[in-house]
Design an enzyme around this catalytic site. Sequence first.
Site, PDB file in Angstrom:
ATOM      1  N   LYS A   1       2.192  -3.580   6.910  1.00  0.00           N
ATOM      2  CA  LYS A   1       2.508  -3.697   5.473  1.00  0.00           C
ATOM      3  C   LYS A   1       4.017  -3.564   5.260  1.00  0.00           C
ATOM      4  CE  LYS A   1      -1.242  -4.745   3.769  1.00  0.00           C
ATOM      5  NZ  LYS A   1      -1.550  -5.842   2.860  1.00  0.00           N
TER       6      LYS A   1
ATOM      7  N   SER B   1       0.830  -1.197   0.000  1.00  0.00           N
ATOM      8  CA  SER B   1       0.000   0.000   0.000  1.00  0.00           C
ATOM      9  C   SER B   1       0.868   1.252   0.000  1.00  0.00           C
ATOM     10  CB  SER B   1      -0.849  -0.017   1.281  1.00  0.00           C
ATOM     11  OG  SER B   1      -1.467   1.226   1.490  1.00  0.00           O
TER      12      SER B   1
ATOM     13  N   TYR C   1      -1.430  -0.372  10.953  1.00  0.00           N
ATOM     14  CA  TYR C   1      -1.726  -1.063   9.688  1.00  0.00           C
ATOM     15  C   TYR C   1      -0.554  -0.883   8.708  1.00  0.00           C
ATOM     16  CZ  TYR C   1      -3.427  -1.574   4.924  1.00  0.00           C
ATOM     17  OH  TYR C   1      -3.532  -1.913   3.594  1.00  0.00           O
TER      18      TYR C   1
HETATM   19  P1  NAD Z   1     -10.797  -6.978   1.795  1.00  0.00           P
HETATM   20  O1  NAD Z   1     -10.988  -6.918   3.264  1.00  0.00           O
HETATM   21  O2  NAD Z   1     -11.983  -6.870   0.917  1.00  0.00           O
HETATM   22  O3  NAD Z   1     -10.025  -8.336   1.411  1.00  0.00           O
HETATM   23  C1  NAD Z   1      -9.145  -8.986   2.287  1.00  0.00           C
HETATM   24  C2  NAD Z   1      -9.614 -10.427   2.415  1.00  0.00           C
HETATM   25  O4  NAD Z   1      -8.716 -11.132   3.278  1.00  0.00           O
HETATM   26  C3  NAD Z   1     -11.003 -10.554   3.041  1.00  0.00           C
HETATM   27  O5  NAD Z   1     -11.809 -11.375   2.205  1.00  0.00           O
HETATM   28  C4  NAD Z   1     -10.766 -11.200   4.402  1.00  0.00           C
HETATM   29  O6  NAD Z   1     -11.838 -12.030   4.783  1.00  0.00           O
HETATM   30  C5  NAD Z   1      -9.470 -11.960   4.142  1.00  0.00           C
HETATM   31  N1  NAD Z   1      -8.634 -12.217   5.317  1.00  0.00           N
HETATM   32  C6  NAD Z   1      -8.174 -11.327   6.226  1.00  0.00           C
HETATM   33  N2  NAD Z   1      -7.423 -11.945   7.160  1.00  0.00           N
HETATM   34  C7  NAD Z   1      -7.388 -13.257   6.813  1.00  0.00           C
HETATM   35  C8  NAD Z   1      -6.786 -14.406   7.390  1.00  0.00           C
HETATM   36  N3  NAD Z   1      -6.080 -14.334   8.515  1.00  0.00           N
HETATM   37  N4  NAD Z   1      -6.949 -15.601   6.778  1.00  0.00           N
HETATM   38  C9  NAD Z   1      -7.673 -15.701   5.631  1.00  0.00           C
HETATM   39  N5  NAD Z   1      -8.281 -14.646   5.056  1.00  0.00           N
HETATM   40  C10 NAD Z   1      -8.136 -13.435   5.642  1.00  0.00           C
HETATM   41  O7  NAD Z   1      -9.711  -5.877   1.419  1.00  0.00           O
HETATM   42  P2  NAD Z   1      -9.201  -5.345   0.007  1.00  0.00           P
HETATM   43  O8  NAD Z   1      -9.541  -3.904  -0.066  1.00  0.00           O
HETATM   44  O9  NAD Z   1      -9.635  -6.242  -1.072  1.00  0.00           O
HETATM   45  O10 NAD Z   1      -7.641  -5.445   0.258  1.00  0.00           O
HETATM   46  C11 NAD Z   1      -6.863  -6.518  -0.221  1.00  0.00           C
HETATM   47  C12 NAD Z   1      -5.412  -6.255   0.121  1.00  0.00           C
HETATM   48  O11 NAD Z   1      -5.000  -5.020  -0.455  1.00  0.00           O
HETATM   49  C13 NAD Z   1      -5.135  -6.129   1.628  1.00  0.00           C
HETATM   50  O12 NAD Z   1      -3.882  -6.740   1.877  1.00  0.00           O
HETATM   51  C14 NAD Z   1      -5.029  -4.619   1.831  1.00  0.00           C
HETATM   52  O13 NAD Z   1      -4.189  -4.312   2.920  1.00  0.00           O
HETATM   53  C15 NAD Z   1      -4.407  -4.187   0.529  1.00  0.00           C
HETATM   54  N6  NAD Z   1      -4.690  -2.770   0.193  1.00  0.00           N
HETATM   55  C16 NAD Z   1      -5.994  -2.332   0.165  1.00  0.00           C
HETATM   56  C17 NAD Z   1      -6.254  -1.003  -0.122  1.00  0.00           C
HETATM   57  C18 NAD Z   1      -7.659  -0.475  -0.119  1.00  0.00           C
HETATM   58  O14 NAD Z   1      -7.842   0.731   0.050  1.00  0.00           O
HETATM   59  N7  NAD Z   1      -8.675  -1.290  -0.309  1.00  0.00           N
HETATM   60  C19 NAD Z   1      -5.193  -0.125  -0.411  1.00  0.00           C
HETATM   61  C20 NAD Z   1      -3.894  -0.621  -0.376  1.00  0.00           C
HETATM   62  C21 NAD Z   1      -3.647  -1.954  -0.081  1.00  0.00           C
HETATM   63  C1  WQD Z   2      -9.337   9.929   1.082  1.00  0.00           C
HETATM   64  C2  WQD Z   2      -9.509  11.425   1.293  1.00  0.00           C
HETATM   65  C3  WQD Z   2      -9.725  12.046   3.609  1.00  0.00           C
HETATM   66  C4  WQD Z   2     -13.566  10.034   4.218  1.00  0.00           C
HETATM   67  C5  WQD Z   2      -6.720   4.922   3.215  1.00  0.00           C
HETATM   68  C6  WQD Z   2      -5.631   4.220   3.966  1.00  0.00           C
HETATM   69  C7  WQD Z   2      -4.576   3.706   3.039  1.00  0.00           C
HETATM   70  C8  WQD Z   2      -5.175   2.861   1.917  1.00  0.00           C
HETATM   71  C9  WQD Z   2      -6.331   3.536   1.265  1.00  0.00           C
HETATM   72  C10 WQD Z   2      -5.029   0.526   2.515  1.00  0.00           C
HETATM   73  C11 WQD Z   2      -8.697  11.968   2.469  1.00  0.00           C
HETATM   74  C12 WQD Z   2     -10.994  12.357   2.853  1.00  0.00           C
HETATM   75  C13 WQD Z   2     -12.403  10.530   3.679  1.00  0.00           C
HETATM   76  C14 WQD Z   2     -14.607  10.942   4.590  1.00  0.00           C
HETATM   77  C15 WQD Z   2     -13.227  12.764   3.834  1.00  0.00           C
HETATM   78  N1  WQD Z   2      -5.700   1.609   2.423  1.00  0.00           N
HETATM   79  N2  WQD Z   2     -12.232  11.872   3.477  1.00  0.00           N
HETATM   80  N3  WQD Z   2     -14.377  12.271   4.382  1.00  0.00           N
HETATM   81  O1  WQD Z   2      -6.870   7.974   3.952  1.00  0.00           O
HETATM   82  O2  WQD Z   2      -6.032   8.269   1.571  1.00  0.00           O
HETATM   83  O3  WQD Z   2      -6.146   6.032   2.524  1.00  0.00           O
HETATM   84  O4  WQD Z   2      -7.265   4.001   2.245  1.00  0.00           O
HETATM   85  O5  WQD Z   2      -3.888   0.329   2.330  1.00  0.00           O
HETATM   86  O6  WQD Z   2      -3.700   2.975   3.799  1.00  0.00           O
HETATM   87  O7  WQD Z   2      -5.054   5.137   4.879  1.00  0.00           O
HETATM   88  O8  WQD Z   2      -8.250   7.143   1.983  1.00  0.00           O
HETATM   89  O9  WQD Z   2     -10.608   7.169   1.351  1.00  0.00           O
HETATM   90  O10 WQD Z   2     -10.006   7.318   3.810  1.00  0.00           O
HETATM   91  O11 WQD Z   2      -9.552   9.257   2.326  1.00  0.00           O
HETATM   92  O12 WQD Z   2     -13.070  13.972   3.656  1.00  0.00           O
HETATM   93  O13 WQD Z   2     -15.656  10.543   5.112  1.00  0.00           O
HETATM   94  O14 WQD Z   2     -10.879  11.690   1.618  1.00  0.00           O
HETATM   95  O15 WQD Z   2      -9.426  13.055   4.544  1.00  0.00           O
HETATM   96  O16 WQD Z   2      -8.276  13.258   2.123  1.00  0.00           O
HETATM   97  P1  WQD Z   2      -6.786   7.467   2.590  1.00  0.00           P
HETATM   98  P2  WQD Z   2      -9.684   7.655   2.403  1.00  0.00           P
END
Ligand code: NAD
Ligand code: WQD
Length: 337
Positions: free
Chosen positions: A154, A126, A150
Amino acid sequence: MKKLLITGGAGYIASHTNIELLSESYDLVIVDNLCNSTTEAIKRVQDIARKEVRFYEADIRDGKALGEVFEKEPNIDGVIHFAALKAVGESVEKPLKYYENNISGSLVLYQTMKKYGVKNIVFSSSATVYGDPASVPVDESFPIKATNPYGHTKTMMEQILMDTAHAENWNVVILRYFNPVGAHPSGRIGEDPEYPFNLLPFVSQVAAGLREKVIVFGDDWPTIDGTGVRDYIHVVDLAKAHVKAIEKLSSDRGVFVYNIGTGRGYSVLEMIKAFSKVCGHEVPYEVGPRRDGDVASVYGDPTKANKELGWQAELGLEEMVESAWNWQSKNPKGYRS
Ligand code: NAD
Ligand code: WQD
């Protein structure tokens, strides 16, 4: 590479990725403990792709259960490791839950891969690992300095993987996603959060009348309109980056790290405006205080992924918000609809 194990394979990003992989005829083995997903997503993925996957309900921290999957599914060529907990705020409140799930889970997975001789892995990282970057756009050489538990998990998951790759000759692609948004064009697969902490799912629920208004977290940031700027990336573009990453592991050996974003940022107000346009009415909002731990502006430089993976984002803001609205309108209760 043909047979892939997908951890967290019932989740939001994995579901979109699975559709892309199935359309390229990969054989998929899904492991998920369903702590943040449902089997309905897997059913719909199979429907859309018109292909079957094999699903094992298991926790990746459970070495015995994971070992059984590797026994029943011999000759796994590679792993895509999505499984993790991802709510930043909850990770601050309950750090041990996050370290336990994300770190222990990864350790057990990597140990099991070693035991069964699986040496190829794509890892979901991430942009959160960059913390509050000194400048934008952020490239892969920027210092790693996450600011919450978190993000620390990562960072550690990346490090453990890199050390293992070095010692065991593994081939690794680390994808650092920026802000994934949107949904599949079918409107049948999308993000289904228990509570929408992220901006776009929140805006969608307000637009649908499920919540009263969006609270904009501060309008006094040093950005074009004072609201936070982020690099939103369509989840279908992100899914396609995983296909490219798997192809990279088939052709090259080593450890590769890529930013996966569009290279441009949009402000919170720009996102709300774009959403209002596609849903046909103004999405109500109110400016509130800044959210703890937020930063002004983060967007990535995806040049390395463009050059080395042959990947670039193709879908723009309109497709992102349109697909999010399509999913929201067709599934007001997410996968329970
Ligand atoms: P998500 O929660 O929809 O998917 C994660 C999945 O992992 C879920 O289905 C959950 O049930 C499963 N899971 C969690 N812990 C587990 C365990 N111990 N054993 C088996 N299954 C488990 O999330 P997502 O948004 O699809 O994210 C997928 C990956 O991408 C994650 O690693 C997340 O950190 C990373 N990521 C997400 C975002 C985002 O904003 N969505 C941004 C950057 C990175
Ligand atoms: C986006 C913008 C908020 C909600 C997070 C995690 C990051 C990654 C992606 C996993 C910001 C603003 C938000 C609201 C708002 N996840 N906002 N009102 O914070 O960039 O990233 O998700 O890896 O690790 O930190 O994403 O969608 O929460 O916020 O004004 O109700 O929207 O301040 O500027 P963020 P976000």
